[in-house]
Design a protein around this motif. Structure first.
Motif, PDB file in Angstrom:
ATOM      1  N   ASP A 123       0.836  -1.212   0.000  1.00  0.00           N
ATOM      2  CA  ASP A 123       0.000   0.000   0.000  1.00  0.00           C
ATOM      3  C   ASP A 123       0.866   1.255   0.000  1.00  0.00           C
ATOM      4  OD1 ASP A 123      -2.333  -1.467  -0.066  1.00  0.00           O
ATOM      5  OD2 ASP A 123      -2.682  -1.351   2.100  1.00  0.00           O
ATOM      6  N   GLY A 124       1.934   1.231   0.789  1.00  0.00           N
ATOM      7  CA  GLY A 124       2.821   2.385   0.839  1.00  0.00           C
ATOM      8  C   GLY A 124       3.535   2.617  -0.474  1.00  0.00           C
ATOM      9  N   LEU A 125       3.898   1.530  -1.137  1.00  0.00           N
ATOM     10  CA  LEU A 125       4.587   1.657  -2.418  1.00  0.00           C
ATOM     11  C   LEU A 125       3.639   2.180  -3.495  1.00  0.00           C
ATOM     12  CD1 LEU A 125       7.579   1.044  -2.870  1.00  0.00           C
ATOM     13  CD2 LEU A 125       6.906  -1.098  -3.969  1.00  0.00           C
ATOM     14  N   ARG A 126       2.375   1.765  -3.413  1.00  0.00           N
ATOM     15  CA  ARG A 126       1.372   2.300  -4.350  1.00  0.00           C
ATOM     16  C   ARG A 126       1.233   3.810  -4.178  1.00  0.00           C
ATOM     17  NH1 ARG A 126      -1.068  -2.876  -4.633  1.00  0.00           N
ATOM     18  NH2 ARG A 126      -1.664  -2.872  -2.428  1.00  0.00           N
ATOM     19  N   ALA A 127       1.188   4.238  -2.923  1.00  0.00           N
ATOM     20  CA  ALA A 127       1.055   5.675  -2.653  1.00  0.00           C
ATOM     21  C   ALA A 127       2.286   6.434  -3.136  1.00  0.00           C
ATOM     22  CB  ALA A 127       0.838   5.900  -1.158  1.00  0.00           C
ATOM     23  N   ALA A 128       3.470   5.846  -2.950  1.00  0.00           N
ATOM     24  CA  ALA A 128       4.703   6.506  -3.390  1.00  0.00           C
ATOM     25  C   ALA A 128       4.747   6.633  -4.911  1.00  0.00           C
ATOM     26  CB  ALA A 128       5.923   5.725  -2.893  1.00  0.00           C
ATOM     27  N   ALA A 129       4.339   5.565  -5.607  1.00  0.00           N
ATOM     28  CA  ALA A 129       4.326   5.615  -7.070  1.00  0.00           C
ATOM     29  C   ALA A 129       3.315   6.628  -7.583  1.00  0.00           C
ATOM     30  CB  ALA A 129       4.021   4.226  -7.639  1.00  0.00           C
ATOM     31  N   SER A 130       2.212   6.766  -6.849  1.00  0.00           N
ATOM     32  CA  SER A 130       1.157   7.702  -7.259  1.00  0.00           C
ATOM     33  C   SER A 130       1.548   9.146  -7.020  1.00  0.00           C
ATOM     34  CB  SER A 130      -0.141   7.379  -6.514  1.00  0.00           C
ATOM     35  OG  SER A 130      -0.605   6.077  -6.849  1.00  0.00           O
ATOM     36  N   SER A 183       7.730   8.355  10.687  1.00  0.00           N
ATOM     37  CA  SER A 183       6.313   8.085  10.419  1.00  0.00           C
ATOM     38  C   SER A 183       6.046   6.685   9.873  1.00  0.00           C
ATOM     39  CB  SER A 183       5.775   9.106   9.413  1.00  0.00           C
ATOM     40  OG  SER A 183       6.391   8.936   8.145  1.00  0.00           O
ATOM     41  N   GLY A 184       7.089   6.042   9.337  1.00  0.00           N
ATOM     42  CA  GLY A 184       6.894   4.757   8.687  1.00  0.00           C
ATOM     43  C   GLY A 184       6.364   4.866   7.270  1.00  0.00           C
ATOM     44  N   LYS A 185       6.230   6.081   6.764  1.00  0.00           N
ATOM     45  CA  LYS A 185       5.736   6.285   5.396  1.00  0.00           C
ATOM     46  C   LYS A 185       6.724   5.743   4.380  1.00  0.00           C
ATOM     47  CE  LYS A 185       4.412   9.999   2.178  1.00  0.00           C
ATOM     48  NZ  LYS A 185       4.294  11.478   2.013  1.00  0.00           N
ATOM     49  N   VAL A 186       6.218   4.996   3.401  1.00  0.00           N
ATOM     50  CA  VAL A 186       7.065   4.465   2.345  1.00  0.00           C
ATOM     51  C   VAL A 186       7.387   5.573   1.348  1.00  0.00           C
ATOM     52  CG1 VAL A 186       7.271   2.797   0.475  1.00  0.00           C
ATOM     53  CG2 VAL A 186       6.139   2.134   2.605  1.00  0.00           C
ATOM     54  N   LEU A 187       8.671   5.792   1.111  1.00  0.00           N
ATOM     55  CA  LEU A 187       9.128   6.853   0.209  1.00  0.00           C
ATOM     56  C   LEU A 187       9.537   6.323  -1.157  1.00  0.00           C
ATOM     57  CD1 LEU A 187      11.399   8.778   2.749  1.00  0.00           C
ATOM     58  CD2 LEU A 187       8.993   9.247   2.197  1.00  0.00           C
ATOM     59  N   GLY A 188       9.779   5.018  -1.247  1.00  0.00           N
ATOM     60  CA  GLY A 188      10.228   4.442  -2.505  1.00  0.00           C
ATOM     61  C   GLY A 188      10.883   3.100  -2.266  1.00  0.00           C
ATOM     62  N   THR A 189      11.776   2.722  -3.152  1.00  0.00           N
ATOM     63  CA  THR A 189      12.446   1.431  -3.054  1.00  0.00           C
ATOM     64  C   THR A 189      13.813   1.492  -3.724  1.00  0.00           C
ATOM     65  OG1 THR A 189      12.218  -0.945  -3.520  1.00  0.00           O
ATOM     66  CG2 THR A 189      11.370   0.561  -5.181  1.00  0.00           C
ATOM     67  N   THR A 190      14.696   0.593  -3.329  1.00  0.00           N
ATOM     68  CA  THR A 190      16.014   0.458  -3.920  1.00  0.00           C
ATOM     69  C   THR A 190      16.481  -0.970  -3.693  1.00  0.00           C
ATOM     70  OG1 THR A 190      18.216   1.481  -4.093  1.00  0.00           O
ATOM     71  CG2 THR A 190      17.323   1.201  -1.880  1.00  0.00           C
ATOM     72  N   TYR A 196      17.352  -0.379  -9.285  1.00  0.00           N
ATOM     73  CA  TYR A 196      15.897  -0.490  -9.092  1.00  0.00           C
ATOM     74  C   TYR A 196      15.438   0.588  -8.110  1.00  0.00           C
ATOM     75  CZ  TYR A 196      16.199  -5.176 -11.207  1.00  0.00           C
ATOM     76  OH  TYR A 196      16.428  -6.250 -12.041  1.00  0.00           O
ATOM     77  N   THR A 197      16.017   1.768  -8.236  1.00  0.00           N
ATOM     78  CA  THR A 197      15.792   2.842  -7.263  1.00  0.00           C
ATOM     79  C   THR A 197      14.802   3.862  -7.792  1.00  0.00           C
ATOM     80  OG1 THR A 197      18.075   2.595  -6.452  1.00  0.00           O
ATOM     81  CG2 THR A 197      16.923   4.651  -5.896  1.00  0.00           C
ATOM     82  N   TRP A 198      13.773   4.140  -7.017  1.00  0.00           N
ATOM     83  CA  TRP A 198      12.879   5.253  -7.333  1.00  0.00           C
ATOM     84  C   TRP A 198      12.219   5.747  -6.044  1.00  0.00           C
ATOM     85  CZ3 TRP A 198       7.768   4.346  -6.136  1.00  0.00           C
ATOM     86  CH2 TRP A 198       7.335   3.007  -6.116  1.00  0.00           C
ATOM     87  N   TYR A 199      11.878   7.025  -6.064  1.00  0.00           N
ATOM     88  CA  TYR A 199      11.297   7.681  -4.893  1.00  0.00           C
ATOM     89  C   TYR A 199      10.056   8.471  -5.292  1.00  0.00           C
ATOM     90  CZ  TYR A 199      16.124   6.957  -3.344  1.00  0.00           C
ATOM     91  OH  TYR A 199      17.350   6.409  -3.056  1.00  0.00           O
ATOM     92  N   ALA A 200       9.128   8.585  -4.348  1.00  0.00           N
ATOM     93  CA  ALA A 200       7.985   9.474  -4.535  1.00  0.00           C
ATOM     94  C   ALA A 200       8.485  10.870  -4.892  1.00  0.00           C
ATOM     95  CB  ALA A 200       7.148   9.535  -3.253  1.00  0.00           C
ATOM     96  N   ARG A 201       7.720  11.570  -5.699  1.00  0.00           N
ATOM     97  CA  ARG A 201       8.168  12.904  -6.135  1.00  0.00           C
ATOM     98  C   ARG A 201       8.494  13.802  -4.947  1.00  0.00           C
ATOM     99  NH1 ARG A 201       5.071  15.672 -10.941  1.00  0.00           N
ATOM    100  NH2 ARG A 201       6.357  14.121 -12.006  1.00  0.00           N
TER     101      ARG A 201
END
Length: 204
Positions: free
Chosen positions: A32-39, A81-88, A104-109
């Motif tokens: 869910d956090g990754l979906r929000a970060a991608a969005s 906060s535990g908010k997902v910011l992205g992945t690497t 494989y690195t990307w972050y929420a805008r």
């Protein structure tokens, strides 16, 4: 402790934290956090990245987990906060020659152009060189991803060259891949540079 130099020793999952950024092994609980970060910025619309669309996030995580031990994926979180910011990820892990790549690195805008990426790279490279015993850490990017190339070069990585007609993009075109690397001998100066950059952000 096993090191990368031992072919029979896969890299163990690990949680790392620095300057309010936490890296923890990616799992279904981060979907869910990754979906929000991608969005945050509709990042999947970018031609030169591999950010999943919201309905593809579960498959994205499943694929990453299925690529172990050649890949170890992390969720990037705001530690407070535990908010997902992205992945690497660590990927293309080759223990026999003590080599791995970070990608494989990307972050929420909203997390871009902040201290997040520098903190992640400092954590991942410190762990790679100083705990795992890596001889070399590689990085790669799309030949048209000029922002990523500039960011990698700001780290102090050396450009190794370009692999032409190397990989599929999401739109079906074939990209050239720009390859970079940092050796263990170069790491102390790179580390000092990353710490200096974070100090400029007011994080150290």
């Amino acid at each position: 402790m096993h090191t990368l130099a031992h072919p029979a020793a896969p890299i163990a999952p690990v949680t790392l934290e620095l300057h309010g950024v936490r890296l923890e092994p990616l799992g279904p609980q981060h979907a869910d956090g990754l979906r929000a970060a991608a969005s945050d910025g509709e990042l999947w619309k970018l031609r030169i990245t591999s950010v999943p669309e919201p309905d593809q996030v579960d498959a994205y995580i499943s694929k990453a987990l299925g690529q172990r031990p050649e890949r170890l994926a992390f969720a990037v979180l705001d530690a407070a906060s535990g908010k997902v910011l992205g992945t690497t990820s660590y990927h293309d892990i080759v223990p026999a020659i003590a080599r791995l790549e970070i990608g494989y690195t990307w972050y929420a805008r909203s997390a871009q152009r902040s201290h997040v990426n520098t903190s992640c790279k400092l954590m991942l490279m410190t762990h790679a060189f100083e705990t795992l015993g890596a001889a070399l850490v590689g990085l790669r990017t799309d030949n048209f991803n000029h922002a990523s190339q500039a960011a990698i070069e700001r780290l102090g990585a050396k450009k190794d060259g370009v692999l032409r007609h190397h990989a599929l993009r999401r739109d079906g075109s074939v990209r050239d891949t720009v390859m970079y690397s940092i050796t263990a001998g170069e790491w102390p100066e790179i580390k000092a540079h990353l710490r200096y950059k974070l100090a400029q952000h007011g994080t150290v």
